[in-house]
Design an enzyme around this catalytic site. Structure first.
Site, PDB file in Angstrom:
ATOM      1  N   GLU A 172     -18.820   4.465  -0.026  1.00 44.93           N
ATOM      2  CA  GLU A 172     -18.036   3.809  -1.068  1.00 44.93           C
ATOM      3  C   GLU A 172     -18.790   3.644  -2.384  1.00 44.93           C
ATOM      4  O   GLU A 172     -18.210   3.780  -3.466  1.00 44.93           O
ATOM      5  CB  GLU A 172     -17.548   2.443  -0.571  1.00 44.93           C
ATOM      6  CG  GLU A 172     -16.530   2.511   0.548  1.00 44.93           C
ATOM      7  CD  GLU A 172     -17.145   2.706   1.928  1.00 44.93           C
ATOM      8  OE1 GLU A 172     -16.380   2.842   2.902  1.00 44.93           O
ATOM      9  OE2 GLU A 172     -18.399   2.704   2.028  1.00 44.93           O
ATOM     10  N   ASP A 199      -7.655  -6.048  13.117  1.00 45.15           N
ATOM     11  CA  ASP A 199      -8.945  -5.495  12.690  1.00 45.15           C
ATOM     12  C   ASP A 199     -10.042  -6.560  12.661  1.00 45.15           C
ATOM     13  O   ASP A 199     -11.225  -6.237  12.668  1.00 45.15           O
ATOM     14  CB  ASP A 199      -8.821  -4.858  11.301  1.00 45.15           C
ATOM     15  CG  ASP A 199      -8.069  -3.542  11.353  1.00 45.15           C
ATOM     16  OD1 ASP A 199      -7.745  -3.095  12.463  1.00 45.15           O
ATOM     17  OD2 ASP A 199      -7.800  -2.969  10.281  1.00 45.15           O
ATOM     18  N   ARG A 258      -1.431  -4.729   3.805  1.00 46.35           N
ATOM     19  CA  ARG A 258      -1.109  -3.892   4.966  1.00 46.35           C
ATOM     20  C   ARG A 258       0.261  -4.242   5.544  1.00 46.35           C
ATOM     21  O   ARG A 258       0.982  -3.378   6.036  1.00 46.35           O
ATOM     22  CB  ARG A 258      -2.176  -4.096   6.051  1.00 46.35           C
ATOM     23  CG  ARG A 258      -1.896  -3.321   7.336  1.00 46.35           C
ATOM     24  CD  ARG A 258      -2.876  -3.719   8.428  1.00 46.35           C
ATOM     25  NE  ARG A 258      -2.762  -2.881   9.615  1.00 46.35           N
ATOM     26  CZ  ARG A 258      -3.414  -3.092  10.736  1.00 46.35           C
ATOM     27  NH1 ARG A 258      -4.241  -4.123  10.829  1.00 46.35           N
ATOM     28  NH2 ARG A 258      -3.255  -2.296  11.768  1.00 46.35           N
ATOM     29  N   ARG A 271       0.841  -1.202   0.000  1.00 47.93           N
ATOM     30  CA  ARG A 271       0.000   0.000   0.000  1.00 47.93           C
ATOM     31  C   ARG A 271       0.877   1.254   0.000  1.00 47.93           C
ATOM     32  O   ARG A 271       0.517   2.277  -0.590  1.00 47.93           O
ATOM     33  CB  ARG A 271      -0.958  -0.004   1.194  1.00 47.93           C
ATOM     34  CG  ARG A 271      -0.279  -0.054   2.554  1.00 47.93           C
ATOM     35  CD  ARG A 271      -1.260  -0.099   3.703  1.00 47.93           C
ATOM     36  NE  ARG A 271      -0.583  -0.305   4.970  1.00 47.93           N
ATOM     37  CZ  ARG A 271      -0.831   0.403   6.076  1.00 47.93           C
ATOM     38  NH1 ARG A 271      -1.745   1.348   6.061  1.00 47.93           N
ATOM     39  NH2 ARG A 271      -0.183   0.150   7.188  1.00 47.93           N
ATOM     40  N   PHE A 299     -14.592  -2.851   1.558  1.00 46.43           N
ATOM     41  CA  PHE A 299     -15.542  -1.808   1.182  1.00 46.43           C
ATOM     42  C   PHE A 299     -15.543  -1.515  -0.319  1.00 46.43           C
ATOM     43  O   PHE A 299     -16.603  -1.398  -0.926  1.00 46.43           O
ATOM     44  CB  PHE A 299     -15.244  -0.531   1.962  1.00 46.43           C
ATOM     45  CG  PHE A 299     -15.146  -0.744   3.443  1.00 46.43           C
ATOM     46  CD1 PHE A 299     -16.060  -1.565   4.095  1.00 46.43           C
ATOM     47  CD2 PHE A 299     -14.143  -0.158   4.193  1.00 46.43           C
ATOM     48  CE1 PHE A 299     -15.969  -1.773   5.473  1.00 46.43           C
ATOM     49  CE2 PHE A 299     -14.049  -0.362   5.552  1.00 46.43           C
ATOM     50  CZ  PHE A 299     -14.960  -1.169   6.207  1.00 46.43           C
ATOM     51  N   HIS A 310      -5.676  -3.391   2.521  1.00 52.33           N
ATOM     52  CA  HIS A 310      -5.935  -4.154   3.745  1.00 52.33           C
ATOM     53  C   HIS A 310      -6.718  -5.434   3.462  1.00 52.33           C
ATOM     54  O   HIS A 310      -7.681  -5.770   4.141  1.00 52.33           O
ATOM     55  CB  HIS A 310      -6.691  -3.309   4.764  1.00 52.33           C
ATOM     56  CG  HIS A 310      -5.873  -2.194   5.353  1.00 52.33           C
ATOM     57  ND1 HIS A 310      -5.342  -1.185   4.576  1.00 52.33           N
ATOM     58  CD2 HIS A 310      -5.481  -1.940   6.621  1.00 52.33           C
ATOM     59  CE1 HIS A 310      -4.678  -0.345   5.343  1.00 52.33           C
ATOM     60  NE2 HIS A 310      -4.727  -0.788   6.583  1.00 52.33           N
TER      61      HIS A 310
END
Length: 313
Positions: free
Chosen positions: A58, A117, A167, A10, A83, A109
């Site tokens: 989104e 998470d 990530r 990322r 998302f 991610h």
């Protein structure tokens, strides 16, 4: 030989967008309240007039991106994979895929390595979702250099692209001077005749460790970095099946709908061969340190090595 770099893909994505944005005024970045996490905040600082914060909406972000593409822009719609690929699936399908617009959907991610998470954010279904959309290119780069090349290729490609970001920081493996990236063409990182391991994304680095360890034990495994899951490099898969027999696919994604199923379809239709799919086996993840979770799910060098040994035994 390029310098070995250890960073999350990322981060490489964000850096490359800034670089490409200097010369290409058509690149526009849209974000859904996650500029820092998706590493596009520097693009916003450098080119504020081409940076659109859409908030936690989104579906609307993808709609705006579709509108920009219809006006000749090259929009990157960025969010977490859960998302951008999940929540906004209908808009990606109908507003981007159906009219085949030049929108780049970015899913950061992704996979189990999101770690703490937890299951709600550990998207292991995004590749399956994006593969199902007609005409959608699906890219899952392995490291810093591959991500930079993939972003550039996505900009040059005219049509919808899904780009998967990680990530977790990973060490670069595509450092060689003759490295070349082409959409739809896998890369053979290690030659071998006993078995073939086909890995994508984060799993490429782990597969390299496993294959090198196996080589030290006299097992010659071929290793393919399949950075493009769609369109799949069928020629390379068929060649490997004919020359090595058994294929092992490794992905940080559900084995349903991902790389493993793409390879399975290719083999069944063209060159039937034994196949073992390594990945998340139709379960949800859970919260925990990323490295520990990967080991728990067998998505690590040791897990790959053990699987290959069992097959050959």
């Amino acid at each position: 030989m390029a310098e070995i770099v250890k960073k999350a893909t990322r981060e490489s994505f964000g850096e490359t967008l800034v670089e490409l944005g200097r010369d290409n005024q058509d690149i526009v970045v849209l974000v859904a309240d996650l500029a820092d996490a998706t590493k596009v905040e520097n693009f916003g600082k450098a080119y504020p007039d081409r940076f659109i914060e859409c908030g936690i909406a989104e579906g609307n972000m993808v709609g705006v991106a579709a509108g920009l593409a219809s006006c000749g822009k090259i929009p990157f719609a960025t969010s977490f994979a859960m998302f951008s690929a999940g929540r906004a699936f209908e808009q990606v399908r109908n507003s981007v895929g159906y009219p085949h617009l030049n929108v780049k959907i970015v899913g950061s991610h992704a996979g189990i390595s999101v770690g703490e998470d937890g299951a709600t954010h550990q998207c292991c279904e995004d590749i399956a979702l994006m593969r199902s959309i007609p005409g959608m290119v699906v890219l899952n780069p392995a490291d810093h250099y591959e991500m930079k090349a993939a972003v550039k290729a996505a900009v040059e490609y005219k049509g919808p692209v899904y780009l998967r970001l990680g990530r977790l920081a990973v060490e670069s493996c595509n450092n060689n001077d003759d490295y070349s990236f082409e959409i739809g063409k896998g890369i053979t990182l290690r030659e071998g005749s006993d078995i073939t391991v086909i890995a994508t994304g984060l799993m490429v680095g782990e597969a390299i460790k496993a294959v090198d360890s196996l080589a030290a034990q006299g097992i010659n495994a071929r290793l393919i970095d399949m950075h493009t899951v769609k369109p799949l490099d069928q020629e390379l898969v068929i060649k490997a099946a004919k020359e090595t027999g058994h294929i092992v696919t490794v992905e940080e994604h559900n084995i349903i709908g991902g790389l493993g199923e793409a390879v399975a379809a290719c083999l069944c239709e063209n060159c039937p061969a034994p196949l073992t799919r390594m990945g998340v086996k139709d379960v949800f993840g859970h919260s925990g340190p990323a490295v520990d979770l990967l080991k728990e799910f067998g998505l690590c060098a040791e897990g790959i090595e053990e699987t290959v040994k069992k097959i050959l035994k």
